[in-house]
Scaffold this active site. Structure first.
Site, PDB file in Angstrom:
ATOM      1  N   ASP A 151       0.712  -1.105  -0.055  1.00  0.00           N
ATOM      2  CA  ASP A 151       0.009  -0.076   0.135  1.00  0.00           C
ATOM      3  C   ASP A 151       0.991   1.461   0.103  1.00  0.00           C
ATOM      4  OD1 ASP A 151      -2.931   1.058   0.792  1.00  0.00           O
ATOM      5  OD2 ASP A 151      -1.407   2.146   1.876  1.00  0.00           O
ATOM      6  N   PHE A 179      -5.414   2.324   0.132  1.00  0.00           N
ATOM      7  CA  PHE A 179      -5.529   1.598  -1.041  1.00  0.00           C
ATOM      8  C   PHE A 179      -5.807   0.095  -0.969  1.00  0.00           C
ATOM      9  CE2 PHE A 179      -3.316   5.402  -2.990  1.00  0.00           C
ATOM     10  CZ  PHE A 179      -4.421   6.159  -3.230  1.00  0.00           C
ATOM     11  N   ASP A 180      -5.237  -0.538   0.012  1.00  0.00           N
ATOM     12  CA  ASP A 180      -5.618  -1.803   0.529  1.00  0.00           C
ATOM     13  C   ASP A 180      -7.126  -1.862   0.827  1.00  0.00           C
ATOM     14  OD1 ASP A 180      -3.353  -3.500   0.192  1.00  0.00           O
ATOM     15  OD2 ASP A 180      -2.585  -2.770   2.200  1.00  0.00           O
ATOM     16  N   VAL A 181      -7.509  -0.969   1.373  1.00  0.00           N
ATOM     17  CA  VAL A 181      -8.973  -1.004   1.915  1.00  0.00           C
ATOM     18  C   VAL A 181      -9.894  -0.751   0.603  1.00  0.00           C
ATOM     19  CG1 VAL A 181     -10.864   0.094   3.244  1.00  0.00           C
ATOM     20  CG2 VAL A 181      -8.648  -0.300   4.413  1.00  0.00           C
TER      21      VAL A 181
END
Length: 402
Positions: A151, A179-181
Site C-alpha cells: 500500500d 488503497f488496500d481498503v
C-alpha cells in the site's frame, strides 16, 4: 450455491449471501477485508493459511489477549485451515476446496498459484461457475506483475503522497492503508457483480483488481484534474483546491472543521458567526470568489471563531445547517458514533473468546449482517475441514465422519 459447509463450527450465516462458499487464499489486508465483508453478509468463508499463519497475526502492538488487533480487525466470521501447498495432500485439499467454492479470493503474486493447480484457468476447468478474484499491486501484465504490491508503495507511485502533508513540508502517507481498503472494496463489488451475472448464465469469471488502479480511481477529482484538465494537483495541507472554507479553522481551544460547500451554507455560517455582511462582499459572494480570496477571508472567520470553544461553535454552526466537526482521536470518533445511535461496536463470540469489533457499515432492512464467529486461531477448524474435503461433495462438514 454450495451450502453444505454451513453449521460446521458455529451458526450459519443468515445475510443476503447465505449459502455462498468462499475459499479465501488471501492474506494481510485487501483480500481479508473483502472476504470479511462477504462473510458478514452471510457467506461461509474458509481462510486458507500457511502453517506459519497470516502475516498480520504477528503484527503488533497492539494486542488483545496476545492476538494482534490488526488480524482481529479483518478476519471475523471465518474458519481457518492451515495448508502447506508444497505438501501434495494439502495441495489436493486446497484444490478440492476451490472446486467446491462459489468464490475464490487470492492475492498471491501473478502466477504464484499456478504450480499448485490453483490458478483461475485450472480451477475454472473443474468449476466453471467459480467467481475467482485476484488482487495484485500493479496488475497481471508482465511489467506490473514484477512489482511488489504494498500500500505504501502505491501511495507513493499513484501520486497520493504528493497531495498529502504541509505545502512547505515533505509528502506524507495517509494514516491508514487506504488503497488496500479501497482495493478490498472494489474486489467485493466485482465479486458481487459476477455472482449476479452467474444467476443467469451459470458461469463464473475472473475478477481482477489491483491497488494502483484502485488508487487512481480513488483519487477522483485530483486524477480527473490531471487526465481531463491537464492540471497537476499539488499539496495544499488541509485546504481544498476548489472550495473555501473547507478545512480546520482555529477556535479558542482547538480546531473545528468547517465545510461551507455552497453559497447558501456560507451565508448561514457568517450569520451564526455574527458577520453577515461577508456574504454580500463581492470578494466572497460566490464559491469561486471565496476560493480565490481565501487568504483574505480566512482571518476574518478565524477572528470570530477564536472567541468561543470548538464545542460551543460546533453546536451552533451545526444548528445553523452548516457542516462542521471537531478533530477527534479514533476512540473519540467511536464514542461520537455511539452518541448518535450508530452502535459502531459489535461483540463477536461469547465468554472469554468474545472480541469487540467494528460493525459492518452496510445495513439491510431484511437480511442484516451477522457476527457469528470470532477471528479464528490458526488452523482452528482444520481437522473438521479436512474431513469435509475428503468426503463426497454435498455431505455437510458436521456429518463427514470422525
Amino acid at each position: 450455491m454450495t451450502a453444505d459447509l454451513a453449521g460446521a463450527a458455529g451458526p450459519r450465516g443468515t445475510g443476503p449471501l447465505a449459502g455462498v462458499l468462499v475459499a479465501d487464499f488471501s492474506r494481510i489486508l485487501a483480500g481479508p477485508y473483502a472476504t470479511m465483508l462477504l462473510a458478514d453478509m452471510g457467506a461461509e468463508v474458509v481462510k486458507v493459511e500457511s502453517p506459519q499463519g497470516d502475516d498480520t497475526r504477528s503484527w503488533s502492538p497492539p494486542l488483545r489477549d496476545g492476538v494482534s488487533t490488526y488480524y482481529l480487525g479483518v478476519n471475523r466470521n471465518k474458519r481457518s485451515i492451515a495448508l502447506d501447498l508444497r505438501d501434495p495432500d494439502d495441495a489436493a485439499a486446497a484444490r478440492e476446496l476451490a472446486r467446491r467454492a462459489d468464490v475464490v479470493v487470492e492475492n498471491f503474486r501473478t502466477g504464484g498459484l499456478a504450480r499448485f493447480g490453483l490458478d483461475y484457468e485450472t480451477v475454472a476447468a473443474g468449476n466453471p461457475g467459480v467467481v475467482y478474484a485476484s488482487i495484485t499491486g500493479f496488475g497481471s501484465q508482465p511489467d506490473g506483475a514484477a512489482l511488489p504490491g504494498y500500500d505504501l508503495i502505491v501511495q507513493a507511485i499513484s501520486g497520493l503522497m504528493s497531495l498529502t502533508g504541509d505545502p512547505a513540508g515533505e509528502p506524507f502517507r495517509a494514516g491508514i492503508s487506504v488503497f488496500d481498503v479501497m482495493a478490498g472494496l472494489h474486489a467485493t463489488v466485482g465479486v458481487l457483480s459476477a455472482l449476479n451475472l452467474r444467476h443467469g448464465t451459470g458461469r463464473g469469471q475472473h475478477v481482477e483488481v489491483n491497488l494502483l488502479s484502485s488508487a487512481l480511481s480513488g483519487l477522483v477529482n485530483h486524477a480527473s484534474a490531471a487526465v481531463a484538465g491537464g492540471v497537476v494537483p499539488f499539496r495544499m495541507g488541509n485546504s481544498h483546491p476548489s472550495l473555501f472554507p473547507y478545512e480546520p479553522l482555529p477556535c479558542a481551544d482547538g480546531d473545528l472543521i468547517v465545510t461551507a460547500g455552497n453559497n447558501r451554507q456560507f451565508r448561514k455560517l457568517v450569520e451564526v458567526l455574527g458577520v453577515p455582511e461577508l456574504a454580500d462582499d463581492p470578494r466572497f459572494a460566490r464559491n469561486e470568489d471565496r476560493t480565490a480570496n481565501r487568504d483574505e477571508l480566512r482571518p476574518l472567520l478565524v477572528e470570530r471563531l477564536r472567541t468561543r470553544s470548538k464545542a460551543e461553535w460546533f453546536t451552533d454552526v451545526i444548528a445553523a445547517g452548516v457542516p462542521c466537526g471537531p478533530i477527534n482521536t479514533v476512540d473519540q470518533g467511536v464514542a461520537f458514533a455511539t452518541s448518535i445511535g450508530l452502535d459502531p461496536v459489535v461483540t463477536v463470540g461469547e465468554g472469554g473468546a468474545a472480541v469487540p469489533s467494528v460493525r459492518n457499515p452496510v445495513t439491510f432492512s431484511e437480511t442484516p449482517p451477522d457476527y457469528r464467529l470470532p477471528p479464528p486461531a490458526l488452523d482452528e477448524h482444520g481437522a473438521e475441514l479436512r474431513r469435509w474435503l475428503s468426503a463426497p461433495a454435498g455431505v455437510p462438514v458436521g456429518e463427514a465422519g470422525a
